[in-house]
Structure formats: C-alpha cells, structure tokens
Design a protein around this motif. Structure first.
Motif, PDB file in Angstrom:
ATOM      1  N   ASP A 187       0.879  -1.169   0.000  1.00 48.12           N
ATOM      2  CA  ASP A 187       0.000   0.000   0.000  1.00 48.12           C
ATOM      3  C   ASP A 187       0.921   1.226   0.000  1.00 48.12           C
ATOM      4  O   ASP A 187       1.452   1.635   1.044  1.00 48.12           O
ATOM      5  CB  ASP A 187      -0.873  -0.030   1.268  1.00 48.12           C
ATOM      6  CG  ASP A 187      -1.771   1.185   1.335  1.00 48.12           C
ATOM      7  OD1 ASP A 187      -1.653   2.065   0.452  1.00 48.12           O
ATOM      8  OD2 ASP A 187      -2.583   1.257   2.278  1.00 48.12           O
ATOM      9  N   TRP A 188       1.136   1.795  -1.182  1.00 50.00           N
ATOM     10  CA  TRP A 188       2.157   2.830  -1.348  1.00 50.00           C
ATOM     11  C   TRP A 188       1.839   4.124  -0.608  1.00 50.00           C
ATOM     12  O   TRP A 188       2.716   4.965  -0.407  1.00 50.00           O
ATOM     13  CB  TRP A 188       2.419   3.065  -2.846  1.00 50.00           C
ATOM     14  CG  TRP A 188       3.084   1.852  -3.432  1.00 50.00           C
ATOM     15  CD1 TRP A 188       2.484   0.846  -4.132  1.00 50.00           C
ATOM     16  CD2 TRP A 188       4.462   1.465  -3.289  1.00 50.00           C
ATOM     17  NE1 TRP A 188       3.404  -0.131  -4.436  1.00 50.00           N
ATOM     18  CE2 TRP A 188       4.623   0.226  -3.935  1.00 50.00           C
ATOM     19  CE3 TRP A 188       5.577   2.046  -2.674  1.00 50.00           C
ATOM     20  CZ2 TRP A 188       5.847  -0.436  -3.993  1.00 50.00           C
ATOM     21  CZ3 TRP A 188       6.796   1.392  -2.728  1.00 50.00           C
ATOM     22  CH2 TRP A 188       6.917   0.168  -3.381  1.00 50.00           C
ATOM     23  N   LYS A 189       0.580   4.295  -0.197  1.00 47.46           N
ATOM     24  CA  LYS A 189       0.237   5.507   0.567  1.00 47.46           C
ATOM     25  C   LYS A 189       0.934   5.501   1.930  1.00 47.46           C
ATOM     26  O   LYS A 189       1.005   6.510   2.608  1.00 47.46           O
ATOM     27  CB  LYS A 189      -1.275   5.577   0.800  1.00 47.46           C
ATOM     28  CG  LYS A 189      -2.066   5.823  -0.473  1.00 47.46           C
ATOM     29  CD  LYS A 189      -3.514   6.197  -0.163  1.00 47.46           C
ATOM     30  CE  LYS A 189      -4.311   5.120   0.578  1.00 47.46           C
ATOM     31  NZ  LYS A 189      -4.436   3.833  -0.116  1.00 47.46           N
ATOM     32  N   LYS A 190       1.424   4.328   2.336  1.00 49.98           N
ATOM     33  CA  LYS A 190       2.042   4.208   3.670  1.00 49.98           C
ATOM     34  C   LYS A 190       3.567   4.285   3.609  1.00 49.98           C
ATOM     35  O   LYS A 190       4.250   3.984   4.587  1.00 49.98           O
ATOM     36  CB  LYS A 190       1.634   2.869   4.289  1.00 49.98           C
ATOM     37  CG  LYS A 190       0.152   2.590   4.187  1.00 49.98           C
ATOM     38  CD  LYS A 190      -0.461   2.424   5.517  1.00 49.98           C
ATOM     39  CE  LYS A 190      -1.951   2.654   5.442  1.00 49.98           C
ATOM     40  NZ  LYS A 190      -2.690   2.116   6.494  1.00 49.98           N
ATOM     41  N   VAL A 191       4.093   4.611   2.437  1.00 43.30           N
ATOM     42  CA  VAL A 191       5.547   4.580   2.255  1.00 43.30           C
ATOM     43  C   VAL A 191       6.105   6.004   2.253  1.00 43.30           C
ATOM     44  O   VAL A 191       5.531   6.897   1.635  1.00 43.30           O
ATOM     45  CB  VAL A 191       5.889   3.844   0.938  1.00 43.30           C
ATOM     46  CG1 VAL A 191       7.383   3.913   0.642  1.00 43.30           C
ATOM     47  CG2 VAL A 191       5.422   2.388   1.017  1.00 43.30           C
ATOM     48  N   TYR A 192       7.219   6.200   2.956  1.00 42.49           N
ATOM     49  CA  TYR A 192       7.929   7.485   3.003  1.00 42.49           C
ATOM     50  C   TYR A 192       9.332   7.290   2.445  1.00 42.49           C
ATOM     51  O   TYR A 192      10.065   6.429   2.935  1.00 42.49           O
ATOM     52  CB  TYR A 192       8.041   7.989   4.449  1.00 42.49           C
ATOM     53  CG  TYR A 192       6.708   8.380   5.040  1.00 42.49           C
ATOM     54  CD1 TYR A 192       6.303   9.708   5.026  1.00 42.49           C
ATOM     55  CD2 TYR A 192       5.858   7.424   5.587  1.00 42.49           C
ATOM     56  CE1 TYR A 192       5.071  10.084   5.553  1.00 42.49           C
ATOM     57  CE2 TYR A 192       4.620   7.781   6.121  1.00 42.49           C
ATOM     58  CZ  TYR A 192       4.240   9.108   6.091  1.00 42.49           C
ATOM     59  OH  TYR A 192       3.022   9.474   6.600  1.00 42.49           O
ATOM     60  N   LEU A 193       9.684   8.087   1.449  1.00 38.94           N
ATOM     61  CA  LEU A 193      11.016   7.951   0.841  1.00 38.94           C
ATOM     62  C   LEU A 193      11.949   9.083   1.262  1.00 38.94           C
ATOM     63  O   LEU A 193      11.623  10.261   1.088  1.00 38.94           O
ATOM     64  CB  LEU A 193      10.916   7.983  -0.690  1.00 38.94           C
ATOM     65  CG  LEU A 193      10.090   6.922  -1.409  1.00 38.94           C
ATOM     66  CD1 LEU A 193      10.226   7.106  -2.921  1.00 38.94           C
ATOM     67  CD2 LEU A 193      10.485   5.508  -1.004  1.00 38.94           C
ATOM     68  N   PHE A 194      13.091   8.695   1.783  1.00 42.78           N
ATOM     69  CA  PHE A 194      14.171   9.639   2.102  1.00 42.78           C
ATOM     70  C   PHE A 194      15.410   9.189   1.316  1.00 42.78           C
ATOM     71  O   PHE A 194      15.399   8.137   0.687  1.00 42.78           O
ATOM     72  CB  PHE A 194      14.493   9.603   3.601  1.00 42.78           C
ATOM     73  CG  PHE A 194      13.391  10.107   4.486  1.00 42.78           C
ATOM     74  CD1 PHE A 194      13.437  11.385   5.012  1.00 42.78           C
ATOM     75  CD2 PHE A 194      12.312   9.291   4.816  1.00 42.78           C
ATOM     76  CE1 PHE A 194      12.426  11.856   5.856  1.00 42.78           C
ATOM     77  CE2 PHE A 194      11.293   9.748   5.656  1.00 42.78           C
ATOM     78  CZ  PHE A 194      11.359  11.031   6.177  1.00 42.78           C
ATOM     79  N   TRP A 195      16.475   9.972   1.396  1.00 44.44           N
ATOM     80  CA  TRP A 195      17.738   9.594   0.726  1.00 44.44           C
ATOM     81  C   TRP A 195      18.880   9.618   1.741  1.00 44.44           C
ATOM     82  O   TRP A 195      18.973  10.551   2.547  1.00 44.44           O
ATOM     83  CB  TRP A 195      18.037  10.556  -0.434  1.00 44.44           C
ATOM     84  CG  TRP A 195      17.358  10.111  -1.691  1.00 44.44           C
ATOM     85  CD1 TRP A 195      17.946   9.427  -2.724  1.00 44.44           C
ATOM     86  CD2 TRP A 195      15.972  10.246  -2.042  1.00 44.44           C
ATOM     87  NE1 TRP A 195      17.002   9.134  -3.676  1.00 44.44           N
ATOM     88  CE2 TRP A 195      15.791   9.624  -3.294  1.00 44.44           C
ATOM     89  CE3 TRP A 195      14.858  10.819  -1.421  1.00 44.44           C
ATOM     90  CZ2 TRP A 195      14.556   9.557  -3.924  1.00 44.44           C
ATOM     91  CZ3 TRP A 195      13.629  10.758  -2.052  1.00 44.44           C
ATOM     92  CH2 TRP A 195      13.478  10.130  -3.287  1.00 44.44           C
ATOM     93  N   SER A 196      19.749   8.597   1.695  1.00 42.08           N
ATOM     94  CA  SER A 196      20.840   8.540   2.677  1.00 42.08           C
ATOM     95  C   SER A 196      22.032   9.411   2.266  1.00 42.08           C
ATOM     96  O   SER A 196      22.894   9.691   3.095  1.00 42.08           O
ATOM     97  CB  SER A 196      21.288   7.101   2.920  1.00 42.08           C
ATOM     98  OG  SER A 196      21.618   6.468   1.714  1.00 42.08           O
ATOM     99  N   ASP A 197      22.086   9.829   1.014  1.00 43.94           N
ATOM    100  CA  ASP A 197      23.091  10.823   0.617  1.00 43.94           C
ATOM    101  C   ASP A 197      22.683  11.454  -0.710  1.00 43.94           C
ATOM    102  O   ASP A 197      21.829  10.930  -1.416  1.00 43.94           O
ATOM    103  CB  ASP A 197      24.506  10.229   0.525  1.00 43.94           C
ATOM    104  CG  ASP A 197      24.725   9.340  -0.686  1.00 43.94           C
ATOM    105  OD1 ASP A 197      23.800   8.597  -1.064  1.00 43.94           O
ATOM    106  OD2 ASP A 197      25.828   9.394  -1.258  1.00 43.94           O
ATOM    107  N   GLU A 198      23.299  12.600  -0.986  1.00 46.96           N
ATOM    108  CA  GLU A 198      23.001  13.266  -2.260  1.00 46.96           C
ATOM    109  C   GLU A 198      24.229  14.012  -2.746  1.00 46.96           C
ATOM    110  O   GLU A 198      25.073  14.446  -1.969  1.00 46.96           O
ATOM    111  CB  GLU A 198      21.799  14.212  -2.099  1.00 46.96           C
ATOM    112  CG  GLU A 198      21.230  14.777  -3.379  1.00 46.96           C
ATOM    113  CD  GLU A 198      20.908  13.726  -4.460  1.00 46.96           C
ATOM    114  OE1 GLU A 198      21.842  13.308  -5.184  1.00 46.96           O
ATOM    115  OE2 GLU A 198      19.721  13.343  -4.585  1.00 46.96           O
TER     116      GLU A 198
END
Ligand code: 6PG
Length: 257
Positions: free
Chosen positions: A71-82
């Motif tokens: 259920d993609w509404k429950k997913v939070y995306l962050f990035w560990s580096d940029e």
C-alpha cells in the motif's frame, strides 16, 4: 538456496547466488521489510541510496508483480546521501531512484517523498532542514530500512575515507567535503544509519571482491574503510552479496568452518 553467515555481532551476510538471484532476493527482502513495518506501525520509512546496484533493485520493486503487494500511501522515501547537482541531473540520487529506478511510477503521495536538495547555497542549512524533517516525520521511530552500497574505496553513503563526516556526532545529516572527488556531498551520519531497524548493504560484481574482503575480514580501520563502522550489536547490518563480489570472502568463510 541463499547461504547465511553471522560474521560477528554487528554483521550478517547473505549470499543468494548470481547477480539476478541477488537482486531478486534484495527486492523481496525490501518488500517484506515494508510489509512488516506497515503491519507493525502503519508506515514504512526507507532511506534510499545512490549507486548502480540499488537502481536495479528499485526497478524490480516497481515491477507490477512486486509493487502490487504494497500500500504505497504508507511509504515514506528519504535519501541517505546526495550529490551537489540539481534534482533533474542524471547524477542526482533522487533522479536515479525516481526516474531511472522507476519509483515515480508508483502511487506514492508526493508529500511522502523527501529529496535532499544538495545544490543549495548553504549545505549546512540544508543538512539541518533534513535532520529536522526526519525527526518530525519519524516522530521518534528509527528508519525501517537504510539502503547502502559499498564503493570500490570502501565508502558508504557519502562517508568517504578520511573525511570530516566520519567524526560527526549528535546529528543525523551532515555536509561532507570529499577531496577524492573534488566535491561536496550531503550524507547521513553513522548515528543515523546505525539507529535503523534494518540496515542493508547491496554488493554485486567482481570489482567489489577485494574491497569486500578487506572491509569484512581485514583489520578494523574505519577511517580508511568507512563501511566497516556500519552495524551495531542491537542493529546488525545485513550484507547482501552476489557470488562474484563474495568469491574471496566465501572462500575464507568456508575454509574457517
Ligand atoms: C552514491 C552512493 C554510494 C554508492 C556506492 C556504491 O551516491 O554514489 O550513495 O555510496 O552506494 O558508491 O555504488 P555502486 O552500487 O554503483 O557500486
């Protein structure tokens, strides 16, 4: 069949086989971690990584067969580096995951996607903004999964050998000057990575074999090999390794059995 080893209290190893089997294992493991997290606390907070291997994992996750499980509404995306490039630059880890990795084809709400804005005038302010954002959105939870690669020089996220960020304490995100690449990066700190419920390295290909052996079997020298510092007894790192990258290591492990 996947072979598992417990290297020490801080590091577990999984050898699923060739590259394709390893990528499939990694994608299935990602989906299982997401399902467990959503069942446990109703969301899944993951920190994505740059690199060529994660891109193939993202593509598998975005495939119809796997993506329908979440259920993609429950997913939070962050990035560990940029990297210090605009978000639409092919070098950007944000761009790589969403566009090349095809995560932008999934119905993740836009306000659940949190890029690090690295071509900022002021990397200190941006790292502080991201630090606050993580604390606010996770509200005391650790990350459910931090995805990591290991560079050929033993770096991980943008924690490069002998750089300042290796000493960062009391913060989750920090700018890091990387003289080896003549650039600046933004990166999670060890404190942030090592607090995650699940920390995963994805290491594939014969070019990684020698460094992997050094990092996992050589003497502990994290200033030289920053990946060595990842994983704690309470939050061990899982290293997912294909048979090419793991060839020297497996030989060692089997001969010491
Ligand atoms: C980056 C990364 C970096 C990467 C490793 C491994 O921005 O480049 O986050 O830490 O994961 O260099 O990359 P490969 O999978 O391409 O070897």
């Amino acid at each position: 069949m996947t072979e598992y080893y417990c290297l020490d209290q801080r590091r577990r190893l999984a050898f699923p086989g060739n590259a394709e089997k390893t990528l499939t294992f990694a994608a299935d493991h990602w989906i299982e971690t997401a399902l467990e997290s959503i069942q446990d606390h109703d969301f899944f907070a993951v920190a994505l990584s740059g690199g060529s291997t994660p891109k193939k994992i993202y593509q598998k996750i975005a495939s119809q067969e796997l993506s329908k499980k979440i259920d993609w509404k429950k997913v939070y995306l962050f990035w560990s580096d940029e990297r210090t490039v605009p978000p639409d630059d092919p070098e950007s880890n944000y761009h790589m995951a969403l566009v090349e990795g095809k995560l932008n084809t999934l119905p993740i709400p836009k306000d659940h996607i949190f890029p690090l804005i690295a071509p900022s005038e002021d990397l200190i302010s941006e790292s502080q903004r991201y630090d606050r954002l993580i604390r606010e959105k996770l509200a005391g939870h650790p990350f459910d999964l931090v995805m990591l690669g290991m560079g050929d020089d033993g770096h991980t996220a943008s924690l490069f050998p002998h750089t300042e960020a290796l000493n960062a304490k009391g913060k989750l995100v920090t700018p890091n000057h990387v003289p080896q690449k003549n650039t600046w990066r933004l990166t999670f700190t060890y404190d942030c990575i090592n607090a995650a419920r699940q920390i995963c390295f994805y290491v594939l290909g014969s070019t990684k074999a020698e460094m992997l052996d050094q990092v996992l079997k050589g003497p502990q020298n994290p200033r030289e090999f920053p990946s060595q510092e990842v994983g704690t007894p309470s939050n061990p790192a899982l290293w997912i390794i294909d048979d090419e990258a793991g060839k020297n290591l497996l030989h060692h492990l089997k001969s010491s059995e």
